[in-house]
Design an enzyme around this catalytic site. Sequence first.
Site, PDB file in Angstrom:
ATOM      1  N   HIS A  41       0.813  -1.220   0.000  1.00  0.00           N
ATOM      2  CA  HIS A  41       0.000   0.000   0.000  1.00  0.00           C
ATOM      3  C   HIS A  41       0.847   1.271   0.000  1.00  0.00           C
ATOM      4  O   HIS A  41       0.343   2.350  -0.304  1.00  0.00           O
ATOM      5  CB  HIS A  41      -1.029  -0.018   1.147  1.00  0.00           C
ATOM      6  CG  HIS A  41      -0.499   0.320   2.490  1.00  0.00           C
ATOM      7  ND1 HIS A  41      -0.420  -0.594   3.509  1.00  0.00           N
ATOM      8  CD2 HIS A  41      -0.045   1.485   3.005  1.00  0.00           C
ATOM      9  CE1 HIS A  41       0.065  -0.006   4.593  1.00  0.00           C
ATOM     10  NE2 HIS A  41       0.288   1.261   4.311  1.00  0.00           N
ATOM     11  N   ASP A  56      -0.780  -7.594   1.454  1.00  0.00           N
ATOM     12  CA  ASP A  56      -0.131  -6.281   1.496  1.00  0.00           C
ATOM     13  C   ASP A  56       1.379  -6.469   1.645  1.00  0.00           C
ATOM     14  O   ASP A  56       1.928  -6.335   2.744  1.00  0.00           O
ATOM     15  CB  ASP A  56      -0.718  -5.474   2.668  1.00  0.00           C
ATOM     16  CG  ASP A  56      -0.347  -4.004   2.601  1.00  0.00           C
ATOM     17  OD1 ASP A  56       0.176  -3.569   1.556  1.00  0.00           O
ATOM     18  OD2 ASP A  56      -0.591  -3.290   3.595  1.00  0.00           O
ATOM     19  N   GLY A  71       2.911   5.918   9.191  1.00  0.00           N
ATOM     20  CA  GLY A  71       4.329   6.153   8.908  1.00  0.00           C
ATOM     21  C   GLY A  71       5.199   4.961   9.270  1.00  0.00           C
ATOM     22  O   GLY A  71       6.354   4.885   8.866  1.00  0.00           O
ATOM     23  N   SER A 102       4.190   1.899   8.479  1.00  0.00           N
ATOM     24  CA  SER A 102       3.855   0.878   7.478  1.00  0.00           C
ATOM     25  C   SER A 102       5.098   0.366   6.778  1.00  0.00           C
ATOM     26  O   SER A 102       5.982   1.141   6.408  1.00  0.00           O
ATOM     27  CB  SER A 102       2.926   1.468   6.420  1.00  0.00           C
ATOM     28  OG  SER A 102       1.617   1.474   6.888  1.00  0.00           O
ATOM     29  N   GLY A 103       5.125  -0.946   6.564  1.00  0.00           N
ATOM     30  CA  GLY A 103       6.247  -1.558   5.854  1.00  0.00           C
ATOM     31  C   GLY A 103       7.401  -1.911   6.756  1.00  0.00           C
ATOM     32  O   GLY A 103       8.313  -2.633   6.349  1.00  0.00           O
TER      33      GLY A 103
END
Lengths: 241, 372
Positions: free
Chosen positions: A42, A91, A182, A184-185
């Site tokens: 995403h 994701d 922020g 994410s990942g």
Amino acid sequence: ILGGRVSRPGRWPWQCSLQSEPSGHICGCVLIGKKWALTVAHCFEGRESADVWKVVLGINNLDHPSEHTQTRGVASVTLHQRYSRAVVDYDISVLELDREVEITSYVRPVCLPRPGQLPMPDTYCYITGWGHVGNRMPYKLQEGEVRLISLAQCQSYFDMKTITSRMVCAGYESGTVDSCMGDSGGPLVCREGDGRWRLYGLTSWGSVCFSKVLGPGVYANVTHFTSWIQQQIYLRTYNLD
Amino acid sequence: CTSNSCPTGCQGNAPCDGHNATCSRCEPISLELCLNMPYNNTIFPNFLGHRSQRESSVSWEANLFPALVQTSCYRYLMFFACTLLVPKCDPLTNQRVPPCRSLCRSSKERCESVLGIVGLPWPEDTDCAQFPEDGGDTSCLLPDPDVDECSPSHFTCRSGRCVLATKRCDSHMDCEDDSDEENCGCVERGLWECPGDKACITHSMICDGFPDCSLKEDESNCSVCNDNELECNNHECVHRTLWCDGKKHCSDSSDEWDCVSLSNSSSSSSLSVSRSGGEYQVCVDGWTPQLSELTCTQLGLGLPASIKEVEESGVGRRRWLHVHQEWHQRNGSALQGVLEKRSHACASRKHVALECGSEDCGRRPAVRLVKR
């Protein structure tokens, strides 16, 4: 990270920052090989072109890169073919760096889990990132300890969203320690018996972390994707894709 | 966009996405809750101040409204909620189309008091005066009388209440009338039943290259390949002789997956390479340390720890692959691409066995200790 603390430089040498101009840090990412990193799909919504991105490694304070910092361009972005924006399922994405990183104390890869290998619920693991801390975006990397939660229990917190087997949940009902916008990942890592750290999750989604609606965070379940990740790296390495 | 005004390129007054200083544009609706709206495109920021569908999907309101729908306080509440969460985008002007004031007022009048019972406030930013009157100069949205209240990812209970589709047929009563646990066969629900684990999957998941049944029945019998062909992961048929030759022939490259392995059956790990659907040993003649490194790297392991030349035992008839004489010129090839079949057997009658290290990963630098 909500409810976390500032991390010591070099403590999470696989954590990287996925950046694009003019905003700078957009998402976290995780180094899994000299030329390979993972993040969530995403992060690339609307910005799928590899050349607008760079990966910054070995950094603790985003505002003050140190001599340990290494920056790489992104040679390719491989999103999972089944990534669904609607339910944030599958994701995950693989990043190919434009050249290998130099392995140092501050930059080194994390281990991938074997397919299907997931620690038991209630295991304590760590999340890291430069995401929101509740009242501001931090410059220094934050870390927080979270507890793994079973899918069934996790589904009970998200009445209107689907929790799939491609997701893993971690955190607390009260949301005291949680990932946030922020992060994410970035990684959800657990320490193994041999002292190595293994990557089980990538920060994906959750409630609005600094609102009244709380609950655990939801992470991409890396053990579900181990074979897929290995295949993508293999296909890119030998120009078979 | 720092001043919240728009660059001229945004045609004057289109809403501005503060994240990246570009003009907001119509985008397809992806919010699970609102996939049943009679329009397909939305634009941000929405009427609740969210700047993206992602922000909208995890917002307090996106949790609140569906819960409120279950009280049946107003038939068109979810329609109203979606006009706020994912406003309709006019493709000509890139402008949001608001809900009509009457829809907002009806929703608030009927449902605000229900929220009050549990001590929750009606969402901020929903002052109905901001929305235009029906039939005025500005266009606005009113629900179709037969609008479906539950989105496609939700099940409509007989009572009209919406529950998450994954809660249907999970052996737990989620609708107060138990209607979510009726007619639970896959066929009755328009789904396909996995023969083994009896899980229900959508028809689009059958033969799509991703196993969804625990025994992978959804990916079996998907194609009929000839005897001289093998089936790719995506169910194409590719000639056996092209399998594991270092070049891609299946469009998903699956003919080149898992071609190299180390078998631990003996004391050392014999190198085994697949070719044309069969397993081959690799003759040591012409083998070099670079090939050992290529093998270990390809297997995702570290550098080679040891290389052995294993004498053929003479039991059974072995099949051999040989190092291609000009393998150096095949730069960037996988190991199987630099090996070839020859008409004669291995002259040395020795095959390659390898021990690879393991890639160094997951270790943090040691904490420095200092005298206090």
